[in-house]
Structures are given as C-alpha cells and as structure tokens.
Design an enzyme around this catalytic site. Structure first.
Site, PDB file in Angstrom:
ATOM      1  CB  THR A 292      51.209 -15.669  47.865  1.00 48.00           C
ATOM      2  OG1 THR A 292      50.099 -15.231  46.869  1.00 48.00           O
ATOM      3  CG2 THR A 292      51.257 -16.473  47.699  1.00 48.00           C
ATOM      4  CB  THR A 293      45.944 -15.426  47.282  1.00 49.68           C
ATOM      5  OG1 THR A 293      46.211 -13.989  47.224  1.00 49.68           O
ATOM      6  CG2 THR A 293      44.223 -15.338  47.368  1.00 49.68           C
TER       7      THR A 293
ATOM      8  N   GLY B  36      52.430 -12.885  37.832  1.00 47.62           N
ATOM      9  CA  GLY B  36      53.078 -12.101  38.825  1.00 47.62           C
ATOM     10  C   GLY B  36      54.981 -12.330  39.543  1.00 47.62           C
TER      11      GLY B  36
ATOM     12  CG  ASP C 199      51.135  -7.184  43.945  1.00 49.64           C
ATOM     13  OD1 ASP C 199      50.292  -6.007  43.658  1.00 49.64           O
ATOM     14  OD2 ASP C 199      49.858  -8.561  44.410  1.00 49.64           O
ATOM     15  CG  HIS C 200      55.792 -10.132  44.405  1.00 53.30           C
ATOM     16  ND1 HIS C 200      55.926 -10.123  45.338  1.00 53.30           N
ATOM     17  CD2 HIS C 200      55.182 -10.965  43.882  1.00 53.30           C
ATOM     18  CE1 HIS C 200      55.110 -10.829  46.153  1.00 53.30           C
ATOM     19  NE2 HIS C 200      54.376 -11.377  45.640  1.00 53.30           N
TER      20      HIS C 200
ATOM     21  CG  ASN D  56      50.779  -9.382  40.584  1.00 51.01           C
ATOM     22  OD1 ASN D  56      50.801  -8.478  41.538  1.00 51.01           O
ATOM     23  ND2 ASN D  56      49.428  -9.821  41.342  1.00 51.01           N
TER      24      ASN D  56
ATOM     25  CD  GLU E 268      42.478 -14.755  38.599  1.00 53.36           C
ATOM     26  OE1 GLU E 268      42.404 -12.652  39.271  1.00 53.36           O
ATOM     27  OE2 GLU E 268      43.995 -14.731  38.911  1.00 53.36           O
TER      28      GLU E 268
ATOM     29  CD  GLU F 193      45.067 -10.645  43.774  1.00 55.99           C
ATOM     30  OE1 GLU F 193      45.423 -10.326  42.334  1.00 55.99           O
ATOM     31  OE2 GLU F 193      44.970 -11.044  44.322  1.00 55.99           O
TER      32      GLU F 193
ATOM     33  NE  ARG G 172      51.939  -9.117  52.541  1.00 53.04           N
ATOM     34  CZ  ARG G 172      51.214  -9.922  53.485  1.00 53.04           C
ATOM     35  NH1 ARG G 172      51.280 -11.525  52.416  1.00 53.04           N
ATOM     36  NH2 ARG G 172      50.264 -10.430  54.143  1.00 53.04           N
ATOM     37  CG  HIS G 173      52.807  -6.407  47.439  1.00 56.78           C
ATOM     38  ND1 HIS G 173      51.185  -5.981  47.972  1.00 56.78           N
ATOM     39  CD2 HIS G 173      52.216  -7.216  48.186  1.00 56.78           C
ATOM     40  CE1 HIS G 173      50.611  -6.885  47.231  1.00 56.78           C
ATOM     41  NE2 HIS G 173      51.718  -7.415  47.600  1.00 56.78           N
TER      42      HIS G 173
ATOM     43  CG  HIS H  12      46.076  -8.555  46.750  1.00 54.23           C
ATOM     44  ND1 HIS H  12      46.625  -9.266  46.833  1.00 54.23           N
ATOM     45  CD2 HIS H  12      45.003  -7.526  47.200  1.00 54.23           C
ATOM     46  CE1 HIS H  12      45.383  -9.859  47.488  1.00 54.23           C
ATOM     47  NE2 HIS H  12      45.009  -8.716  48.525  1.00 54.23           N
TER      48      HIS H  12
ATOM     49  CG  HIS I 269      48.274 -18.035  43.108  1.00 53.46           C
ATOM     50  ND1 HIS I 269      49.083 -18.765  43.879  1.00 53.46           N
ATOM     51  CD2 HIS I 269      48.237 -17.137  44.333  1.00 53.46           C
ATOM     52  CE1 HIS I 269      49.326 -18.143  44.956  1.00 53.46           C
ATOM     53  NE2 HIS I 269      48.720 -17.166  45.079  1.00 53.46           N
ATOM     54  N   GLY I 270      50.702 -18.944  40.688  1.00 50.58           N
ATOM     55  CA  GLY I 270      51.481 -19.703  40.396  1.00 50.58           C
ATOM     56  C   GLY I 270      51.712 -19.953  39.219  1.00 50.58           C
TER      57      GLY I 270
ATOM     58  NE  ARG J 276      48.319  -9.660  50.884  1.00 51.86           N
ATOM     59  CZ  ARG J 276      47.975 -10.646  51.664  1.00 51.86           C
ATOM     60  NH1 ARG J 276      48.411 -11.382  49.904  1.00 51.86           N
ATOM     61  NH2 ARG J 276      47.411 -11.360  51.675  1.00 51.86           N
TER      62      ARG J 276
ATOM     63  NE  ARG K 191      69.090  -0.794  50.908  1.00 54.89           N
ATOM     64  CZ  ARG K 191      70.240  -0.167  50.573  1.00 54.89           C
ATOM     65  NH1 ARG K 191      70.536  -1.635  49.813  1.00 54.89           N
ATOM     66  NH2 ARG K 191      71.209   1.043  50.000  1.00 54.89           N
TER      67      ARG K 191
HETATM   68  N1  PXP Z   1      45.672 -13.774  40.526  1.00 54.87           N
HETATM   69  C1  PXP Z   1      45.395 -13.656  42.589  1.00 54.87           C
HETATM   70  C2  PXP Z   1      44.203 -13.620  42.370  1.00 54.87           C
HETATM   71  C3  PXP Z   1      46.115 -13.296  43.009  1.00 54.87           C
HETATM   72  O1  PXP Z   1      46.468 -13.375  44.197  1.00 54.87           O
HETATM   73  C4  PXP Z   1      47.203 -13.048  42.465  1.00 54.87           C
HETATM   74  C5  PXP Z   1      49.133 -13.317  44.095  1.00 54.87           C
HETATM   75  O2  PXP Z   1      48.188 -11.914  44.307  1.00 54.87           O
HETATM   76  C6  PXP Z   1      47.904 -13.790  41.453  1.00 54.87           C
HETATM   77  C7  PXP Z   1      46.996 -13.755  40.350  1.00 54.87           C
HETATM   78  C8  PXP Z   1      49.097 -13.399  40.513  1.00 54.87           C
HETATM   79  O3  PXP Z   1      49.981 -14.710  40.832  1.00 54.87           O
HETATM   80  P1  PXP Z   1      51.167 -14.823  40.832  1.00 54.87           P
HETATM   81  O4  PXP Z   1      52.177 -14.217  41.982  1.00 54.87           O
HETATM   82  O5  PXP Z   1      52.081 -16.455  41.737  1.00 54.87           O
HETATM   83  O6  PXP Z   1      51.829 -14.989  39.455  1.00 54.87           O
END
Ligand code: PXP
Length: 254
Positions: A114-115, A229, A23-24, A21, A166, A84, A63-64, A57, A206-207, A59, A32
């Site tokens: 975050t989600t 991510g 996004d970040h 992922n 998922e 996503e 935001r990202h 993702h 996630h996480g 959104r 910036r």
């Molecule tokens: N899966 C889903 C559905 C999510 O919403 C996210 C966060 O955007 C992730 C996976 C990835 O989570 P993390 O950024 O904590 O690794």
C-alpha cells in the site's frame, strides 16, 4: 514558517466528511475474476449510508481498481470523487479525461503493498512545478498532495499552489507504543495548523480505523475529508457496508 496567506481564501468547514476508499472491494473481485463484488455497487451503498464521497487509487499495475471502474464511478458517484494516483503521464491523461472533483497525488512503488508514506516534496518539486501542475491548470480539478506532517513539505506544497494536503496518518496508526503515537499526533496537529493557516484544506488518511479515528479527531484540528479504506471494507464483511459506514459517521459526528 513564512507563508503567503493572502493569496488563499481560508476555508472554514463546519463538519468533517467521510470519503470511502473502495479499492479493496475490487481486490476481492479480482481474486476470482467473476465480476463481483462490484466496487461501483459498493460505492453506491457507501453514499446511501451517508459517505460524502468515494476514493479510488488507479495503480500503474491495476492490482485492484481497473480503468473500466474509473469511468463507471465517474458516472455513478453523486458526491465527491477523489482520484488517487501517481503523477505519471498515463494517470494524468486518464484523470483529465475523467475530470474528478479531487486528484490526490501519492508516491507509488511497484513492490509496496500500500502507499508507504507521503511525497518527498524536495524530490518532486521541480517536476510538479514544470510538468504536473501546469497539466491541471484550468481543468477545475482540485489537487491534493499526500504528505507526511513535515513543515518543509507543507511549505513547498503551498508554494506550488496545492489546494489541499492529505496528511499521512499511517505512522500514527501503526505506532506500537503510546509515546510514538503521541509524538506523531503532535506532528499531525502542528501540520494541520500550518496547512490551515496557509489557506489549504486539511484532509487525512491511511491506516485509520474505528479505534484510532476518535484519537485522531480529538487531537488534530481542521480536518475535512477523511479517507478510509482497508479497515472499513474489512469490517463490512462482518457488519455489512451500510452499518459500517454509519459507525464511522457516528465517530465523526456527522
Ligand atoms: N489515503 C491515501 C493517500 C492512501 O494511499 C490510502 C490507501 O490507498 C488511504 C488514504 C486509505 O488507507 P487505508 O486503506 O489504510 O484506510
């Protein structure tokens, strides 16, 4: 739980896969507004290092990831592209236009960082049945639903005709003591068994990070796409993206 397993062909996968992922990378770029780091360049590095695909993702508040990123990713990503999103009209329209391999539907709250958890299937069922799933019919886009490992949610997702679930691993990842962690791992294990038995694909995310991923893999069967991510992108600041992706792949033994 009663499930109609005949209507689905069971998918048996030899290996799990890493979807990064990105996004970040966009979060850092947007801090910036200079146009770098470029999430599309990051996606290419991840794929070259061995990731099977890319997740983003888009959104509602952008935001990202922004719309332009989505179209650029569609052009450049060679492996699986996982879009996503919430199930809003706007996102469904963009998703169908972009035509990714996979669309992961998640709940989305404006205030959340975050989600925060999986979809509540009882709440969304009739809307998904009448509005969302018909929109995707015949598009070839696989639908994945982001769920906590609750048997009732999994059963409703199956009834809807979801291809993939998922599993939300955030509760496991954030557990503050061993007992909570083991309880959640057991729920994830049972959830993965149910999903697999129903003929759906088991994804997870996630996480997850380099410390908790080996524990998840040891306890939870049938895992296919692992979506990671924040921890991966964070570590890459120190190690570089290529090396970080490769360290995750080593854990996943792929
Ligand atoms: N899966 C889903 C559905 C999510 O919403 C996210 C966060 O955007 C992730 C996976 C990835 O989570 P993390 O950024 O904590 O690794």
């Amino acid at each position: 739980m009663q499930m109609d397993i005949v209507s689905f062909t069971k998918r048996i996968y030899e290996n799990m896969r890493l979807l990064v992922n990105i996004d970040h990378i966009a979060t850092l770029r947007n801090a910036r507004g200079e146009g770098y780091p470029d999430p599309i360049e990051g996606a290419a590095v991840c794929e070259e290092a061995g990731a099977a695909g890319i997740v983003f993702h888009l959104r509602g508040d952008r935001r990202h990831i922004i719309d332009e990123d989505v179209y650029r990713l569609k052009k450049s990503v060679k492996g699986t592209l996982d879009f996503e999103m919430s199930a809003s009209e706007e996102m469904i329209r963009i998703c169908k236009e972009v035509n990714p391999h996979l669309c992961t539907l998640v709940p989305e709250g404006r205030e959340e960082l975050t989600t925060e958890g999986g979809l509540n299937m009882k709440t969304v069922y009739s809307d998904f049945e009448q509005r969302v799933f018909p929109e995707f019919k015949g598009t070839g886009i696989e639908i994945s639903l982001f769920l906590d490992p609750n048997p009732e949610d999994i059963e409703l997702a199956h009834k809807l005709g979801a291809d993939t679930i998922e599993l939300h691993t955030g509760t496991f990842a954030n557990a503050v003591d061993k007992e909570t962690q083991l309880n959640e791992l057991e729920r994830l294990r049972k959830g993965a068994e149910l999903i697999h038995e129903a003929g759906m694909t088991v994804n997870a995310g996630h996480g997850l990070n380099l410390d908790n991923l080996p524990i998840l893999i040891e306890h939870v069967p049938h895992l296919y796409d692992i979506s990671i991510g924040h921890a991966l992108i964070s570590k890459s600041i120190f190690w570089g993206l290529e090396k970080t992706v490769k360290e995750y792949l080593k854990i996943m033994d792929v």
